[in-house]
Design a protein around this motif. Structure first.
Motif, PDB file in Angstrom:
ATOM      1  N   LYS A   1       8.768 -16.086  -5.474  1.00 17.02           N
ATOM      2  CA  LYS A   1       7.333 -15.812  -5.367  1.00 17.02           C
ATOM      3  C   LYS A   1       6.607 -16.804  -4.474  1.00 17.02           C
ATOM      4  O   LYS A   1       5.642 -16.455  -3.789  1.00 17.02           O
ATOM      5  N   GLU A   2       7.057 -18.046  -4.468  1.00 20.24           N
ATOM      6  CA  GLU A   2       6.378 -19.057  -3.670  1.00 20.24           C
ATOM      7  C   GLU A   2       6.587 -18.841  -2.177  1.00 20.24           C
ATOM      8  O   GLU A   2       5.835 -19.377  -1.358  1.00 20.24           O
ATOM      9  N   GLN A   3       7.619 -18.061  -1.815  1.00 18.26           N
ATOM     10  CA  GLN A   3       7.931 -17.857  -0.408  1.00 18.26           C
ATOM     11  C   GLN A   3       7.536 -16.478   0.097  1.00 18.26           C
ATOM     12  O   GLN A   3       7.770 -16.155   1.256  1.00 18.26           O
ATOM     13  N   VAL A   4       6.959 -15.669  -0.765  1.00 16.78           N
ATOM     14  CA  VAL A   4       6.563 -14.311  -0.376  1.00 16.78           C
ATOM     15  C   VAL A   4       5.066 -14.286  -0.110  1.00 16.78           C
ATOM     16  O   VAL A   4       4.258 -14.423  -1.022  1.00 16.78           O
TER      17      VAL A   4
ATOM     18  N   PHE B   1       3.565  -2.527  13.080  1.00 15.74           N
ATOM     19  CA  PHE B   1       3.520  -3.958  12.813  1.00 15.74           C
ATOM     20  C   PHE B   1       4.391  -4.689  13.819  1.00 15.74           C
ATOM     21  O   PHE B   1       5.363  -4.133  14.334  1.00 15.74           O
ATOM     22  N   SER B   2       4.062  -5.945  14.061  1.00 13.96           N
ATOM     23  CA  SER B   2       4.859  -6.775  14.953  1.00 13.96           C
ATOM     24  C   SER B   2       6.181  -7.170  14.289  1.00 13.96           C
ATOM     25  O   SER B   2       6.338  -7.055  13.069  1.00 13.96           O
ATOM     26  N   ASP B   3       7.120  -7.653  15.088  1.00 12.36           N
ATOM     27  CA  ASP B   3       8.404  -8.122  14.573  1.00 12.36           C
ATOM     28  C   ASP B   3       8.185  -9.268  13.577  1.00 12.36           C
ATOM     29  O   ASP B   3       7.249 -10.066  13.709  1.00 12.36           O
ATOM     30  N   HIS B   4       9.070  -9.327  12.578  1.00 17.23           N
ATOM     31  CA  HIS B   4       9.113 -10.463  11.639  1.00 17.23           C
ATOM     32  C   HIS B   4       7.805 -10.649  10.871  1.00 17.23           C
ATOM     33  O   HIS B   4       7.363 -11.779  10.636  1.00 17.23           O
ATOM     34  N   THR B   5       7.166  -9.554  10.461  1.00 18.65           N
ATOM     35  CA  THR B   5       5.856  -9.648   9.807  1.00 18.65           C
ATOM     36  C   THR B   5       5.951  -9.864   8.301  1.00 18.65           C
ATOM     37  O   THR B   5       5.131 -10.579   7.724  1.00 18.65           O
ATOM     38  N   PHE B   6       6.952  -9.268   7.628  1.00 17.98           N
ATOM     39  CA  PHE B   6       6.935  -9.208   6.168  1.00 17.98           C
ATOM     40  C   PHE B   6       8.079  -9.985   5.527  1.00 17.98           C
ATOM     41  O   PHE B   6       9.213  -9.959   5.989  1.00 17.98           O
ATOM     42  N   ASP B   7       7.742 -10.629   4.406  1.00 18.67           N
ATOM     43  CA  ASP B   7       8.751 -11.344   3.626  1.00 18.67           C
ATOM     44  C   ASP B   7       9.531 -10.397   2.711  1.00 18.67           C
ATOM     45  O   ASP B   7      10.639 -10.725   2.285  1.00 18.67           O
TER      46      ASP B   7
END
Length: 312
Positions: free
Chosen positions: A88-91, A148-154
């Motif tokens: 959760k801390e990294q999302v 969305f752009s590349d690498h947007t979501f955790d």
């Protein structure tokens, strides 16, 4: 303007880059409104479907109610809204592909208050409640690419979209899910196939109809069995595939009764597909559905769901 409209308006402003502060909250543009058509079948099956799209199920109030019911059933079965081992801390950013009524998005926004949670669908409608401040919805066809752009979501989540994805478009969709996922982020898919254990004659006939109609229309229900291999072909790490066999009908108690209701609410929405591809008529379809419901009341039927997740 009421509270919900205010939240949506603010979310839309952020989606186009206004007030965005997180480095992965990239500017995007909303897709145009999808044209709609009323089904021209017999009156009892007169449901609302989206035209010029690949989605086979209805998009109407009846279906919205079923999707909400299904959401709570699946949460009961999984004991969670996700299975991937999220920290959760990294999302900080979450995407739900094919968000439907938005129930999953809203619940995840409350569970991850530090994250921005996005939902995208051909047509979305939220429950009549105030939206959490970290929710954003947009309209678009994911099979034309994610805005969305590349690498947007955790964390990228997709659930039960098999009837909206032709077989030939799965590779592109999976590549898009991978593209928008940040390094170290997780992708999770939850799907239902066409596998029933202890199916009676009527259910077996319906499954055969479904398989034939899907094949003619360019869909492949059996692709669910290959999701693990498809994930690994993307180069994802820590890939895990789980098959969940769940009871259908009274023998499975509350859980089984819930799934029976969900399936019997889903099957009528497939009538236009069967009618168009196999020329199944209304009377024959009704007889088979009634017999399927009877079989589920007396037989120990099981249905299989598939969950796969992997890390980029």
């Amino acid at each position: 303007m009421d509270g919900q409209e205010t939240q949506v308006s603010l979310a839309q402003r952020e989606l186009v880059g206004v007030g965005s502060t997180h480095p992965r909250r990239q500017a995007i543009a909303q897709q145009p409104t999808v044209r709609l058509a009323q089904a021209s079948s017999v009156a009892v099956f007169a449901r609302r479907y989206l035209i010029d799209t690949d989605y086979l199920l209805p998009k109407d109030l009846i279906e919205a109610n079923r999707l909400d019911f299904q959401h709570f059933y699946l949460k009961h079965v999984l004991k969670s809204n996700y299975l991937a081992p999220l920290n959760k801390e990294q999302v900080h950013t979450i995407l739900d592909v094919g968000c439907g009524t938005g129930r999953w998005v809203i619940e995840m926004a409350r569970a991850f208050p530090q994250a921005r949670v996005y939902g995208i669908d051909l047509e979305w409608s939220t429950p009549p409640q105030k939206l959490p401040p970290n929710v954003a919805f947009l309209q678009g066809d994911v099979l034309e690419g994610l805005p969305f752009s590349d690498h947007t979501f955790d964390y990228v989540h997709q659930r039960l979209l098999a009837l909206g994805i032709p077989a030939k478009k799965w590779p592109f969709l999976l590549q898009e899910l991978q593209r928008v996922t940040a390094p170290g982020g997780w992708i999770e898919l939850f799907e239902g196939g066409d596998t029933f254990v202890n199916a009676g004659p009527a259910l077996r006939l319906f499954i055969e109809w479904y398989r034939q109609a899907c094949k003619r229309a360019g869909y492949d229900p059996a692709i669910m069995d290959r999701l693990g291999n498809l994930f690994q072909s993307l180069g994802l790490r820590n890939v895990r595939l789980e098959t969940l066999s769940v009871p259908v009908g009274p023998w499975g108690r509350h859980e089984g009764v819930m799934l029976q209701k969900n399936l019997m609410a889903t099957f009528p929405g497939l009538f236009p597909l069967l009618q168009q591809q196999l020329n199944i008529d209304e009377r024959q379809f009704n007889i088979v559905l009634r017999e399927i419901n009877r079989e589920m009341e007396i037989m120990q039927v099981e249905y299989q769901y598939y969950v796969v997740y992997g890390q980029k």
